[in-house]
Write a protein that holds these residues in place. Structure first.
Motif, PDB file in Angstrom:
ATOM      1  N   ARG A   1       4.466   9.817  -4.565  1.00 44.24           N
ATOM      2  CA  ARG A   1       5.292  10.463  -5.589  1.00 44.24           C
ATOM      3  C   ARG A   1       5.380   9.573  -6.830  1.00 44.24           C
ATOM      4  O   ARG A   1       5.452   8.354  -6.732  1.00 44.24           O
ATOM      5  N   GLN A   2       5.380  10.207  -8.012  1.00 42.81           N
ATOM      6  CA  GLN A   2       5.568   9.527  -9.288  1.00 42.81           C
ATOM      7  C   GLN A   2       4.686   8.278  -9.435  1.00 42.81           C
ATOM      8  O   GLN A   2       5.146   7.212  -9.834  1.00 42.81           O
ATOM      9  N   GLY A   3       3.409   8.424  -9.078  1.00 43.89           N
ATOM     10  CA  GLY A   3       2.468   7.334  -9.285  1.00 43.89           C
ATOM     11  C   GLY A   3       2.500   6.235  -8.245  1.00 43.89           C
ATOM     12  O   GLY A   3       1.800   5.214  -8.385  1.00 43.89           O
ATOM     13  N   ASP A   4       3.302   6.395  -7.188  1.00 45.05           N
ATOM     14  CA  ASP A   4       3.349   5.389  -6.130  1.00 45.05           C
ATOM     15  C   ASP A   4       2.032   5.354  -5.362  1.00 45.05           C
ATOM     16  O   ASP A   4       1.367   6.380  -5.215  1.00 45.05           O
ATOM     17  N   PRO A   5       1.676   4.178  -4.793  1.00 45.90           N
ATOM     18  CA  PRO A   5       0.541   4.144  -3.875  1.00 45.90           C
ATOM     19  C   PRO A   5       0.916   4.789  -2.550  1.00 45.90           C
ATOM     20  O   PRO A   5       2.106   4.949  -2.246  1.00 45.90           O
ATOM     21  N   GLY A   6      -0.059   5.147  -1.768  1.00 47.31           N
ATOM     22  CA  GLY A   6       0.202   5.754  -0.462  1.00 47.31           C
ATOM     23  C   GLY A   6      -1.105   6.181   0.175  1.00 47.31           C
ATOM     24  O   GLY A   6      -2.178   6.114  -0.440  1.00 47.31           O
ATOM     25  N   SER A   7      -1.023   6.632   1.416  1.00 38.96           N
ATOM     26  CA  SER A   7      -2.226   7.072   2.113  1.00 38.96           C
ATOM     27  C   SER A   7      -1.839   8.072   3.197  1.00 38.96           C
ATOM     28  O   SER A   7      -0.667   8.194   3.558  1.00 38.96           O
ATOM     29  N   SER A   8      -2.837   8.790   3.707  1.00 43.72           N
ATOM     30  CA  SER A   8      -2.565   9.766   4.761  1.00 43.72           C
ATOM     31  C   SER A   8      -3.794   9.937   5.636  1.00 43.72           C
ATOM     32  O   SER A   8      -4.932   9.746   5.189  1.00 43.72           O
ATOM     33  N   ARG A   9      -3.546  10.273   6.902  1.00 44.27           N
ATOM     34  CA  ARG A   9      -4.629  10.623   7.814  1.00 44.27           C
ATOM     35  C   ARG A   9      -4.073  11.527   8.905  1.00 44.27           C
ATOM     36  O   ARG A   9      -2.954  11.322   9.380  1.00 44.27           O
TER      37      ARG A   9
ATOM     38  N   GLY B   1       0.792  -1.238   0.000  1.00 44.75           N
ATOM     39  CA  GLY B   1       0.000   0.000   0.000  1.00 44.75           C
ATOM     40  C   GLY B   1       0.814   1.272   0.000  1.00 44.75           C
ATOM     41  O   GLY B   1       0.273   2.364   0.009  1.00 44.75           O
ATOM     42  N   GLY B   2       2.163   1.161   0.005  1.00 45.08           N
ATOM     43  CA  GLY B   2       3.015   2.343  -0.070  1.00 45.08           C
ATOM     44  C   GLY B   2       3.213   3.037   1.270  1.00 45.08           C
ATOM     45  O   GLY B   2       2.855   2.502   2.335  1.00 45.08           O
ATOM     46  N   LEU B   3       3.774   4.227   1.225  1.00 38.72           N
ATOM     47  CA  LEU B   3       4.072   5.009   2.433  1.00 38.72           C
ATOM     48  C   LEU B   3       2.770   5.538   3.045  1.00 38.72           C
ATOM     49  O   LEU B   3       1.900   6.064   2.339  1.00 38.72           O
ATOM     50  N   HIS B   4       2.659   5.411   4.373  1.00 38.63           N
ATOM     51  CA  HIS B   4       1.484   5.940   5.084  1.00 38.63           C
ATOM     52  C   HIS B   4       1.901   7.160   5.896  1.00 38.63           C
ATOM     53  O   HIS B   4       2.882   7.117   6.653  1.00 38.63           O
ATOM     54  N   ILE B   5       1.183   8.257   5.716  1.00 39.32           N
ATOM     55  CA  ILE B   5       1.455   9.504   6.425  1.00 39.32           C
ATOM     56  C   ILE B   5       0.496   9.641   7.594  1.00 39.32           C
ATOM     57  O   ILE B   5      -0.725   9.489   7.425  1.00 39.32           O
ATOM     58  N   VAL B   6       1.042   9.922   8.774  1.00 44.99           N
ATOM     59  CA  VAL B   6       0.220  10.195   9.952  1.00 44.99           C
ATOM     60  C   VAL B   6       0.525  11.613  10.429  1.00 44.99           C
ATOM     61  O   VAL B   6       1.658  11.910  10.814  1.00 44.99           O
ATOM     62  N   GLY B   7      -0.462  12.483  10.367  1.00 46.22           N
ATOM     63  CA  GLY B   7      -0.297  13.832  10.916  1.00 46.22           C
ATOM     64  C   GLY B   7      -0.832  13.863  12.337  1.00 46.22           C
ATOM     65  O   GLY B   7      -1.963  13.444  12.579  1.00 46.22           O
ATOM     66  N   THR B   8      -0.028  14.328  13.286  1.00 43.53           N
ATOM     67  CA  THR B   8      -0.457  14.304  14.695  1.00 43.53           C
ATOM     68  C   THR B   8      -1.114  15.598  15.134  1.00 43.53           C
ATOM     69  O   THR B   8      -1.545  15.718  16.283  1.00 43.53           O
ATOM     70  N   GLU B   9      -1.172  16.562  14.237  1.00 44.02           N
ATOM     71  CA  GLU B   9      -1.787  17.850  14.597  1.00 44.02           C
ATOM     72  C   GLU B   9      -1.928  18.665  13.332  1.00 44.02           C
ATOM     73  O   GLU B   9      -1.069  18.614  12.453  1.00 44.02           O
TER      74      GLU B   9
END
Length: 870
Positions: A610-618, A585-593
């Motif tokens: 980046r460059q079509g890679d999979p990824g997610s964020s919350r 699923g690629g790199l996962h971003i977690v924002g804490t604030e």
């Protein structure tokens, strides 16, 4: 229907298509022909001749130039510009702001506009946020520039003026925004032409500002200032720091609850303001044994108390600043999380923080030269910028800089999944959820990048992850020397990285790890430069698997067959790991604030995908976070209470996310107002600064005849001012103050002591003025004959520079004092800004009069070889 209308009015898309038609397609059509060019430098030199001698415009040669630049990139560093990168290069050349997603190759895009504008022979600057990025950009792209026969310079903090002169004299110069701004200010304090480091003819021709939103928006709230030590005792700060610890913080007045504020002082966290209550003022006057805290003689004490209270309650260690092992208070940039060595808070605040922390207090400074980033970059003939996040600030870029934003399409579609925020009741509940999310992701092997807004929160989260037995790296202002290495490997499977907002700048997070970067680091540890052409060829060969790695490695000292085999194994491992991470699923971003600026949140999200890679964020948010506490809607908290929701139950609702975004928008509006006000005030000074600096430059670089003309003009203006005051043309000659005129003129020009001042009464006013001016001109000619033209011009040049600098420094101090107190005029129903303009104009005119009078005195009274009889 809405989508149809949006498409019809999408000027961004039309502009992109226009560039593709007029630039990209013609460049592509030239590609095969350009590949046949043997000597790219000679071909580029021919373009230079056409521009500099043939009179062709840069727009006339853009297609040929871009084709050569693209081929130079392919040959020198193994990177061929994508079509969308050509679009970005054309936007930069046009003086626009290019918004390009993270990982789209902004460093390579910049080479297009830099090389094209360097054809003029007037220089081109790449302005970036720190020395590391400037060095990496200059070294990596230097191979491309030199392939075209262009020279590249690099400015670093510890360089000598001579080294800076050489760097700025190159076709292309990489430099940080602060070094460039300070070099400009120092050039306008130079006493000799040899001290100038920027080009004398066109010091500011063309620039590309990297991370343009960070430099021209975030940092634009603080002007560039060159200071000298002011004569003020520092021990008072320690006394005041102890004193304010005895004061009690209260609550401000609130209609319906409290008619009067409580305690000795109150705090306004939104504006970072402090207000003493009547009780606090009375208590301080008693503690200080004074009658009136706000009397003229005690104003300095009142100012120091305010700053001490701000340091105590509003500026926090490991959030706003760090204390180095050497006991130095170093500011942390609230937007990037980086330490800002050498920068200090103004108006005694830095000294108040030093006293609070019990470290050595440096002397307070007096302003010698200053300019805002807004007015500095507007001095360029043409400037542009690039960043991953600019469209939300387009109005500010247009209003202040006259530059619009062009959103550049990505090379590959973005498939990252961005989830709605999860909102918790408390910080503790939020961090518990973050740790659980990280543990779950770690179990799947996905890399996780956790973004925090301060050192404190990053270290707290680190302790929690240690307790959960999750191995991780921490990246904040305390460890920024390791930034590139940590970020380069943040995409490996199972890698967990905690980072402040500084994360990722300048180094891509590649899934599976950045094997190329790590190989370059190993070679540098062996004493080789990763940007040497032979090293570059070896690294590219390893990455491309072209079979030449062993042969190319043999050309490098210390590179053994075993080393090459290890490098290839590391590459294979990174490629295998990349496939594994993509599948997970690629790199996962977690924002804490949530940050107060939406751009900073978007920058964190942009590290994934980046460059079509999979990824997610919350993002995870709590109602105790500073942004929510100060700006969000209290009704949502009340609703959670009514529903009986505890800390384990988050809200995931568009209504709450909307409240957060509205809070961010309010903060952004407030910050924009702050920057706009700063610019409005600086615009008043801008014209004054331009006048002084232009006159100074004319004296510094002008011919002897120009210096003589300037000197004579100042003397005549000084005398005219005395005549207007004491012999007004409209007054009766009997009312003239001849004695005052005689005293003023003979004090400045001793040669006039024999002049018949009383005889002026018998003349018509205009004739009387003419006689005095003639006498002054004769005295100047006599002085020129006495010293000789060459010596007189040397003396004049020295006197003009010294006197201008002294009076300008005093004027800046006066303007600082005026600015600090002008807000009080609003209590008298007067507009502070209008009052500031009026007072500033009067002060400037008075400074010019005093300056001209002093120059006159020095010219006529200075004893060459002895002491000045002034």
């Amino acid at each position: 229907m809405f989508r149809v209308l949006t498409k019809m009015f999408d000027t961004n898309q039309r502009d992109v298509q226009r560039i593709i038609k007029n630039v990209v397609q013609p460049v592509n059509a030239l590609e095969d022909e350009t590949k046949k060019v043997e000597d790219l430098a000679a071909a580029y030199g021919a373009l230079k001749v056409r521009v500099q001698e043939g009179g062709e415009r840069l727009d006339d040669v853009i297609v040929e130039a871009f084709a050569l630049i693209r081929e130079a990139g392919r040959r020198s560093i193994g990177k061929r510009h994508y079509d969308v990168q050509l679009v970005g290069g054309a936007a930069l050349h046009a003086g626009r702001i290019a918004e390009m997603r993270t990982g789209e190759g902004k460093t390579l895009v910049a080479t297009l506009a830099l090389c094209l504008n360097a054809l003029s022979g007037k220089g081109a600057h790449l302005v970036t946020v720190n020395d590391y990025l400037a060095r990496v950009g200059a070294e990596e792209m230097g191979l491309l520039f030199r392939t075209l026969g262009l020279t590249v310079g690099l400015i670093q903090r510890d360089m000598t003026p001579q080294q800076r002169q050489v760097a700025y004299g190159c076709d292309i110069t990489y430099v940080t925004n602060s070094e460039l701004g300070f070099d400009y200010l120092r050039d306008n304090m130079a006493q000799d032409p040899g001290q100038l480091v920027l080009r004398a003819d066109t010091p500011l021709n063309f620039s590309i500002v990297d991370e343009v939103d960070s430099i021209l928006i975030d940092e634009a709230r603080t002007p560039l200032i060159i200071s000298g030590a002011a004569e003020k005792a520092t021990d008072q700060y320690f006394v005041i720091a102890k004193l304010v610890r005895r004061l009690n913080r209260g609550e401000p007045a609130e209609p319906g609850k409290r008619e009067e504020p409580t305690g000795d002082y109150t705090i306004d966290e939104k504006s970072k303001g402090v207000h003493l209550t009547e009780q606090g003022i009375t208590r301080l006057e008693k503690l200080l044994s004074i009658d009136d805290l706000y009397s003229l003689e005690n104003m300095e004490k009142a100012h120091m108390i305010t700053q001490a209270l701000r340091a105590k309650d509003l500026y926090h260690k490991d959030t706003d600043y760090i204390v180095s092992p050497e006991g130095e208070v170093i500011i942390i940039d609230e937007f990037t999380g980086r330490s800002m060595a050498g920068r200090r808070y103004g108006e005694g605040l830095h000294q108040a923080i030093e006293a609070k922390e019990g470290v050595k207090i440096e002397n307070e400074n007096q302003t010698l030269a200053t300019i805002t980033y807004q007015n500095f970059f507007r001095l360029y003939n043409k400037f542009s910028g690039m960043t991953g996040t600019a469209k939300t600030e387009e109005k500010e870029f247009l209003d202040i800089y006259g530059s619009d934003v062009l959103v550049i399409p990505t090379n590959l579609p973005v498939i990252r999944q961005d989830s709605e925020d999860l909102i918790y009741r408390t910080v503790a509940g939020k961090y518990a959820a973050v740790v659980k999310e990280t543990v779950d992701m770690y179990a799947t092997g996905r890399p996780v990048l956790i973004g925090t807004v301060s050192i404190d929160s990053s270290e707290l989260l680190s302790r929690l992850l240690h307790q959960a037995n999750i191995p991780h790296n921490v990246l904040n202002a305390k460890y920024e020397a390791q930034e590139a290495s940590i970020v380069a490997q943040a995409g490996r499977s199972g890698q967990v990285t905690i980072a402040t907002n500084m994360a990722g700048r300048g180094t891509d997070i590649m899934l599976g790890g950045n094997a190329e970067f790590m190989l370059g680091e190993r070679l540098e540890a062996m004493g080789l430069s990763r940007y040497d052409q032979n090293v570059e060829n070896f690294v590219k060969s390893v990455m491309r698997r072209d079979g030449n790695a062993q042969a190319l490695g043999a050309l490098l000292p210390g590179v053994t067959p075993q080393f090459v085999a290890e490098a290839e194994a590391a590459r294979d491992h990174a490629e295998a790991d990349r496939a594994k991470v993509r599948a997970a699923g690629g790199l996962h971003i977690v924002g804490t604030e949530r940050h107060e600026s939406r751009r900073i949140d978007n920058q964190l999200r942009g590290r994934a995908g980046r460059q079509g890679d999979p990824g997610s964020s919350r993002f995870y948010v709590s109602f105790e976070d500073e942004l929510m506490r100060l700006f969000a809607n209290d009704r949502v908290v009340a609703m959670m209470d009514r529903l009986g929701m505890d800390d384990s139950q988050p809200i995931e609702a568009r209504m709450v996310t909307g409240a957060i975004e509205k809070a961010q928008a309010r903060v952004e509006d407030r910050n924009f107002s702050t920057r706009k006000q700063l610019l409005e005030f600086d615009n008043v000074m801008s014209k004054q600064r331009e006048t002084i600096y232009a006159q100074r430059r004319e004296v510094l670089l002008g011919a002897d005849a120009d210096v003589e003309e300037s000197t004579e003009g100042m003397i005549v203006n000084s005398v005219d001012a005395q005549l207007a005051e004491h012999l007004p043309l409209e007054a009766d000659p009997e009312a003239w103050d001849i004695d005052a005129l005689r005293a003023a003129l003979t004090d400045a020009i001793p040669a006039l002591e024999t002049f018949d001042f009383e005889g002026l009464r018998t003349l018509a006013p205009a004739e009387a003025h003419r006689r005095v001016i003639e006498a002054v001109a004769d005295a100047f000619d006599a002085r020129k004959e006495e010293l000789g033209p060459e010596l007189l011009n040397g003396v004049s040049r020295y006197v003009l520079l010294q006197v201008v600098d002294q009076h300008w420094k005093e004027h800046l101090h006066g303007m600082d004092v005026l600015r600090q107190g002008i807000g009080l005029r609003s209590y008298g129903q007067r507009d502070p800004f209008s009052e500031y303009k009026f007072e500033a104009t009067n002060m400037f005119n008075e400074m010019i009069d005093n300056l001209q009078t002093e120059v006159t005195k020095y010219i006529f009274r200075m004893q060459v070889g002895g002491e000045a009889a002034v």
